[in-house]
Design an enzyme around this catalytic site. Sequence first.
Site, PDB file in Angstrom:
ATOM      1  N   HIS A  15       0.768  -1.321  -0.050  1.00  0.00           N
ATOM      2  CA  HIS A  15      -0.075  -0.302  -0.289  1.00  0.00           C
ATOM      3  C   HIS A  15       1.026   1.339   0.279  1.00  0.00           C
ATOM      4  O   HIS A  15       2.224   1.182   0.561  1.00  0.00           O
ATOM      5  CB  HIS A  15      -1.310   0.069   1.464  1.00  0.00           C
ATOM      6  CG  HIS A  15      -2.049   0.997   0.969  1.00  0.00           C
ATOM      7  ND1 HIS A  15      -1.566   2.519   1.135  1.00  0.00           N
ATOM      8  CD2 HIS A  15      -3.411   0.790   0.464  1.00  0.00           C
ATOM      9  CE1 HIS A  15      -3.015   2.552   1.009  1.00  0.00           C
ATOM     10  NE2 HIS A  15      -3.709   1.239   0.412  1.00  0.00           N
ATOM     11  N   ASP A  60      -7.795  -5.274   0.018  1.00  0.00           N
ATOM     12  CA  ASP A  60      -8.440  -6.873  -0.810  1.00  0.00           C
ATOM     13  C   ASP A  60      -7.737  -8.234  -0.428  1.00  0.00           C
ATOM     14  O   ASP A  60      -8.223  -9.324  -1.191  1.00  0.00           O
ATOM     15  CB  ASP A  60      -8.024  -6.137  -1.957  1.00  0.00           C
ATOM     16  CG  ASP A  60      -8.247  -4.991  -2.573  1.00  0.00           C
ATOM     17  OD1 ASP A  60      -9.859  -4.959  -2.258  1.00  0.00           O
ATOM     18  OD2 ASP A  60      -7.723  -4.348  -3.512  1.00  0.00           O
TER      19      ASP A  60
HETATM   20  N1  CMC Z   1       3.477  -7.682  -4.755  1.00  0.00           N
HETATM   21  C1  CMC Z   1       5.805  -7.728  -4.973  1.00  0.00           C
HETATM   22  N2  CMC Z   1       6.365  -6.701  -4.591  1.00  0.00           N
HETATM   23  C2  CMC Z   1       5.824  -5.359  -4.360  1.00  0.00           C
HETATM   24  C3  CMC Z   1       4.036  -5.227  -4.650  1.00  0.00           C
HETATM   25  C4  CMC Z   1       3.468  -6.577  -4.005  1.00  0.00           C
HETATM   26  N3  CMC Z   1       2.075  -6.256  -4.429  1.00  0.00           N
HETATM   27  N4  CMC Z   1       4.036  -4.153  -3.831  1.00  0.00           N
HETATM   28  C5  CMC Z   1       4.683  -3.789  -4.290  1.00  0.00           C
HETATM   29  N5  CMC Z   1       5.597  -3.807  -4.392  1.00  0.00           N
HETATM   30  C6  CMC Z   1       7.281  -3.575  -4.281  1.00  0.00           C
HETATM   31  C7  CMC Z   1       7.442  -2.861  -5.880  1.00  0.00           C
HETATM   32  O1  CMC Z   1       7.906  -3.865  -6.607  1.00  0.00           O
HETATM   33  C8  CMC Z   1       9.197  -2.241  -5.523  1.00  0.00           C
HETATM   34  O2  CMC Z   1       9.768  -2.509  -5.063  1.00  0.00           O
HETATM   35  P1  CMC Z   1      11.062  -2.067  -6.152  1.00  0.00           P
HETATM   36  O3  CMC Z   1      11.085  -0.772  -5.201  1.00  0.00           O
HETATM   37  O4  CMC Z   1      12.598  -3.172  -5.528  1.00  0.00           O
HETATM   38  O5  CMC Z   1      10.850  -1.705  -7.263  1.00  0.00           O
HETATM   39  C9  CMC Z   1       8.364  -1.282  -3.654  1.00  0.00           C
HETATM   40  O6  CMC Z   1       7.911  -3.090  -3.927  1.00  0.00           O
HETATM   41  C10 CMC Z   1       7.291  -0.474  -3.963  1.00  0.00           C
HETATM   42  O7  CMC Z   1       6.543  -0.843  -4.610  1.00  0.00           O
HETATM   43  P2  CMC Z   1       5.707   0.496  -5.127  1.00  0.00           P
HETATM   44  O8  CMC Z   1       4.879   0.210  -7.426  1.00  0.00           O
HETATM   45  O9  CMC Z   1       6.699   1.897  -5.848  1.00  0.00           O
HETATM   46  O10 CMC Z   1       4.188   1.099  -4.203  1.00  0.00           O
HETATM   47  P3  CMC Z   1       3.351   1.516  -4.911  1.00  0.00           P
HETATM   48  O11 CMC Z   1       2.763   3.189  -4.039  1.00  0.00           O
HETATM   49  O12 CMC Z   1       3.623   2.243  -6.337  1.00  0.00           O
HETATM   50  O13 CMC Z   1       1.850   0.619  -5.448  1.00  0.00           O
HETATM   51  C11 CMC Z   1       0.707  -0.745  -4.536  1.00  0.00           C
HETATM   52  C12 CMC Z   1       1.029   0.519  -4.129  1.00  0.00           C
HETATM   53  C13 CMC Z   1      -0.800  -1.173  -4.040  1.00  0.00           C
HETATM   54  C14 CMC Z   1      -0.806  -0.083  -6.036  1.00  0.00           C
HETATM   55  C15 CMC Z   1       1.395  -1.746  -5.296  1.00  0.00           C
HETATM   56  O14 CMC Z   1       1.745  -2.531  -3.708  1.00  0.00           O
HETATM   57  C16 CMC Z   1       0.786  -2.986  -5.858  1.00  0.00           C
HETATM   58  O15 CMC Z   1       0.698  -3.018  -7.321  1.00  0.00           O
HETATM   59  N6  CMC Z   1       0.173  -3.908  -4.494  1.00  0.00           N
HETATM   60  C17 CMC Z   1      -0.613  -5.442  -5.777  1.00  0.00           C
HETATM   61  C18 CMC Z   1      -2.221  -3.879  -5.753  1.00  0.00           C
HETATM   62  C19 CMC Z   1      -2.976  -3.771  -4.805  1.00  0.00           C
HETATM   63  O16 CMC Z   1      -3.490  -5.334  -4.080  1.00  0.00           O
HETATM   64  N7  CMC Z   1      -3.702  -3.223  -4.786  1.00  0.00           N
HETATM   65  C20 CMC Z   1      -4.732  -3.080  -3.962  1.00  0.00           C
HETATM   66  C21 CMC Z   1      -4.392  -1.106  -3.590  1.00  0.00           C
HETATM   67  S1  CMC Z   1      -5.340  -1.227  -1.144  1.00  0.00           S
HETATM   68  C22 CMC Z   1      -6.965  -1.338  -2.121  1.00  0.00           C
HETATM   69  C23 CMC Z   1      -6.950  -0.397  -2.825  1.00  0.00           C
HETATM   70  O17 CMC Z   1      -6.722   1.071  -3.529  1.00  0.00           O
HETATM   71  O18 CMC Z   1      -7.823  -0.310  -4.891  1.00  0.00           O
END
Ligand code: CMC
Length: 392
Positions: A270, A327
């Site tokens: 998140h 989720d």
């Molecule tokens: N699985 C594997 N790696 C992850 C995940 C994950 N679910 N989430 C983040 N990372 C890694 C990402 O690859 C990055 O690694 P690095 O720094 O080595 O490149 C690091 O963690 C930071 O992640 P980010 O993508 O910069 O984080 P963000 O704040 O931009 O994205 C997020 C947040 C929720 C989109 C992301 O964590 C994600 O894609 N999660 C899976 C999808 C998900 O469950 N979404 C629902 C979110 S909560 C309810 C809602 O808002 O709808």
Amino acid sequence: TGLITLDDGYANTGSCSSAITFIDGENGILRYRGVPIEDLAVNSSFIETAELLIFGELPDEEERAEFRSLLTENSALHQDMGKHFDGFPTNAHPMSILSAMISALQSHDLPEHQFTDANGFREAAASLIAKTRTIAAASYKSHVGQPIIYPRYDLNYAENFLHMMFSVPYRDYEATPEEAHALNMFLVLHADHEQNCSTSTVRMVASSGANLYASVSAGVNALWGPLHGGANMQVIEMLERIRQGAMTTRDYVARVKDRKSGAKLMGFGHRVYRNFDPRARILKDAADRLLDAMHVTDPLLDIARELEQVALADDYFVSRRLYPNVDFYSGIILRAIGIPVDMFTVMFAIGRTPGWIAHWKEVTDNPRQRIYRPRQVYTGPELSPWVPRDER
Ligand code: CMC
């Protein structure tokens, strides 16, 4: 113009001031208008939560009764709206139906000028909350080829939704108290979450002066994506693949860490929560209790628990501070009450509607509101010559 500072994904940009929802991501705190989510999840009905978010305070008895009757009066769709359902292919995604129907609703509901005064707005808010649910159930009915079921006036919001989903002509579906309670809690937990992607979208559209329905319909489309509301469907698909023996939880985690496949651990991570998501904690316990009360087991719940354990023992997730989000366990609850997986994101949308309405109102009520208009860092060619067609 000056130098533009790029903030990728707006991670450190405050886009507005807001008095609606407070989040402390380090400490896992979430409050609607100051009221802790843990209290709301246990005590509050979805409709009083909506009133809290939209009007700023928990309603008294009179306000509750008044809003309840507005919802009742506004829950049935205009006869002509029914025709739109016939125009969609039977395999249409329910999110595409929902966003299109909310846009269409504007033309059937109050004329635009009426919902900027307080009473008109109240009615439009009630209409949208009531009809989002009716549209969702009707889209399911047309998908499975059954007649649309009308709302009943003696049921509460969650019970009425389950009635419209699962009743068939001559046989009314009566939700059990456990099912209605679990669905109510699901909706309360999804009702707002400050500047997430869909809510920021609603605010952006609202900032141009666009009407409530146009703004909320844009929010539905933003929610559809797999990184946002679409994640709840993806979580179940991921757990199903593991259950069907395609791979173990450890294999899945290894695949995510390898990164080549591009797979993510859906339902994890998140932008704001860095230690835990309070909604995920509440839902994990609620899933346990619901399955117990219904005397059912769901192998996906065991797989989810195991997957969480494996991930939380792994440095990849620990060092990036990735934890289960809302989720991760919500789908287990929706499955238990019989909601099909392709409706999961629509369920999120029903829950988030009061939040979107509250944010639209906050933007619209602000006499000093400026249109949202971010800048960019231009990376294209500085100057390109015009090349005549026959020389390209
Ligand atoms: N699985 C594997 N790696 C992850 C995940 C994950 N679910 N989430 C983040 N990372 C890694 C990402 O690859 C990055 O690694 P690095 O720094 O080595 O490149 C690091 O963690 C930071 O992640 P980010 O993508 O910069 O984080 P963000 O704040 O931009 O994205 C997020 C947040 C929720 C989109 C992301 O964590 C994600 O894609 N999660 C899976 C999808 C998900 O469950 N979404 C629902 C979110 S909560 C309810 C809602 O808002 O709808």
